[in-house]
Design an enzyme around this catalytic site. Sequence first.
Site, PDB file in Angstrom:
ATOM      1  N   ASN A 210       0.859  -1.193   0.000  1.00 23.23           N
ATOM      2  CA  ASN A 210       0.000   0.000   0.000  1.00 23.23           C
ATOM      3  C   ASN A 210       0.892   1.239   0.000  1.00 23.23           C
ATOM      4  OD1 ASN A 210       0.649   0.729   2.828  1.00 23.23           O
ATOM      5  ND2 ASN A 210      -0.342  -1.242   3.226  1.00 23.23           N
ATOM      6  N   ASP A 279      -4.204  -6.490   4.873  1.00 26.27           N
ATOM      7  CA  ASP A 279      -5.316  -7.297   5.412  1.00 26.27           C
ATOM      8  C   ASP A 279      -5.305  -8.694   4.796  1.00 26.27           C
ATOM      9  OD1 ASP A 279      -6.349  -5.371   7.106  1.00 26.27           O
ATOM     10  OD2 ASP A 279      -7.428  -4.383   5.466  1.00 26.27           O
ATOM     11  N   LYS A 289       9.744 -16.951 -10.382  1.00 27.84           N
ATOM     12  CA  LYS A 289       9.065 -15.816 -11.022  1.00 27.84           C
ATOM     13  C   LYS A 289       7.966 -16.328 -11.951  1.00 27.84           C
ATOM     14  CE  LYS A 289       9.785 -11.926 -14.053  1.00 27.84           C
ATOM     15  NZ  LYS A 289      10.576 -11.420 -15.150  1.00 27.84           N
ATOM     16  N   ASP A 306      -4.836 -10.193  12.512  1.00 30.97           N
ATOM     17  CA  ASP A 306      -4.963  -8.809  12.970  1.00 30.97           C
ATOM     18  C   ASP A 306      -4.056  -8.625  14.188  1.00 30.97           C
ATOM     19  OD1 ASP A 306      -5.882  -6.394  14.300  1.00 30.97           O
ATOM     20  OD2 ASP A 306      -7.498  -6.435  12.813  1.00 30.97           O
ATOM     21  N   PHE A 323      -5.174   3.038  14.590  1.00 32.79           N
ATOM     22  CA  PHE A 323      -5.495   4.032  13.562  1.00 32.79           C
ATOM     23  C   PHE A 323      -6.616   3.449  12.713  1.00 32.79           C
ATOM     24  CE2 PHE A 323      -2.537   7.654  13.009  1.00 32.79           C
ATOM     25  CZ  PHE A 323      -1.766   7.450  14.137  1.00 32.79           C
ATOM     26  N   LYS A 341     -12.028  -3.792  18.094  1.00 32.16           N
ATOM     27  CA  LYS A 341     -10.650  -4.203  18.398  1.00 32.16           C
ATOM     28  C   LYS A 341     -10.315  -3.958  19.866  1.00 32.16           C
ATOM     29  CE  LYS A 341      -9.068  -3.649  13.623  1.00 32.16           C
ATOM     30  NZ  LYS A 341      -7.901  -3.911  12.794  1.00 32.16           N
TER      31      LYS A 341
END
Length: 401
Positions: A210, A279, A289, A306, A323, A341
């Site tokens: 990300n 996630d 490859k 998690d 966060f 959580k």
Amino acid sequence: MSNLENKRIVLIVSGGIAAYKALELVRRLRDGGASVRVVMTEAAQRFVGQLSFQALSGEPVHTDLLDPAAEAAMGHIEIARWADGVVVAPATADFLARLRAGAANDLASTICLATSAPILLAPAMNQQMWQNMATKDNVATLIKRGLRSVGPDSGAQACGEFGPGRMAEPVAIAAALADLFVPQTLSGIRVLVTAGPTHEAIDPVRYLTNRSTGKMGFALAQAALEAGAEVILIHGPVSLSAPSGAAAIAVVSADEMFHAVMENIKNIDIFISCAAVADYRIESPATQKRKKNDTSLSLTLTPTRDILKSVTAQSMPPFAVGFAAETENLLEHARSKLERKSLDMIAANQVGVKGLGFESSDNELHVLWKGGQQHLAKAPKEVIARQLVGLIARVHGQKES
Ligand code: PMT
């Protein structure tokens, strides 16, 4: 109240054209409530007169190591002991070299050697001199020894060249100096911060990730250190240097981050989960490859563990700060994560907009906890981090008492 209120600052002015900007710095420091004593090197006196510093600081200016009147009372030691903080502005290439060598051949260098107060450097010099390996090496060594540095800025230089080497603006130097006196609200507290992205292997050369750069998490680690905490920083692949003083552990995947956190969570008082942990991971990464062909490719993804939830599920969990990075319904999703959580606090972070969250230098947070909330308005991540750490220290302290 400013962190500079009632602080005793020794301003060392070494000999460069930026010495005139040190006059403005004296004003800024006094506006912040500090007392300022100015020490000038011989070269600095050729750029700016002593009288200007004397008028602005309201104190006599010190220049001479062997001044018989002052040395009757061991003047250089007295000034070094008087200081709560020392700032060298401008810090020339020569002064940095002498500082690194531990020279004590004038009053300014002797004070730096004799003081136990924190020292902040504001380098200023020709851009080529700043980029010279000798200077870089001197600054890196001084920072490793615990000195702080602010600037230099980049731009047009008095010598007609353009590049890095302009002394930071007095307002930025005063702010960096104020940071040396952050209240020690986390003294004796152990903090674990996660930061950055994770990489989930597709094959030996490709991965899923990300846009996290790690900036927010690294700034939090730095802010926690400044507040007196002992800090462990577990981070994914980033191109940042860990703050000196933090125990940094580099990992690559979500699974590695999970294990690193679980191995280090014992005895942690505060866990700040800022990492953008994947996630999902590829269920079976290829060992060789993958070859391209003309048909579409499907990858099977499987959920990662998690980490945050695993930490709060422990029998004696630390104070847990999560966060919530959201592109829509920010507060609603954040509240739900706070509950789901079992967190003590959550920082709701709007992402997917330019100038905030992932990749950017600034951020804005809505912080929620049981019994309160606070908006941290858009500011550089370092500033947001200090505000968030202040908030965490307060709410953690209330929970403990
Ligand atoms: O790194 P920067 O470029 O500076 O960007 C900062 C940031 C945007 C990444 C940061 O401010 C931020 O919002 N971090 C959380 C990103 C995220 O993964 O949010 P989330 O809503 O998907 O996850 C919720 C919480 O669970 C987070 O505290 C996350 O660390 C944690 N989590 C998520 C998945 C997982 N497998 N384990 C976790 O612990």
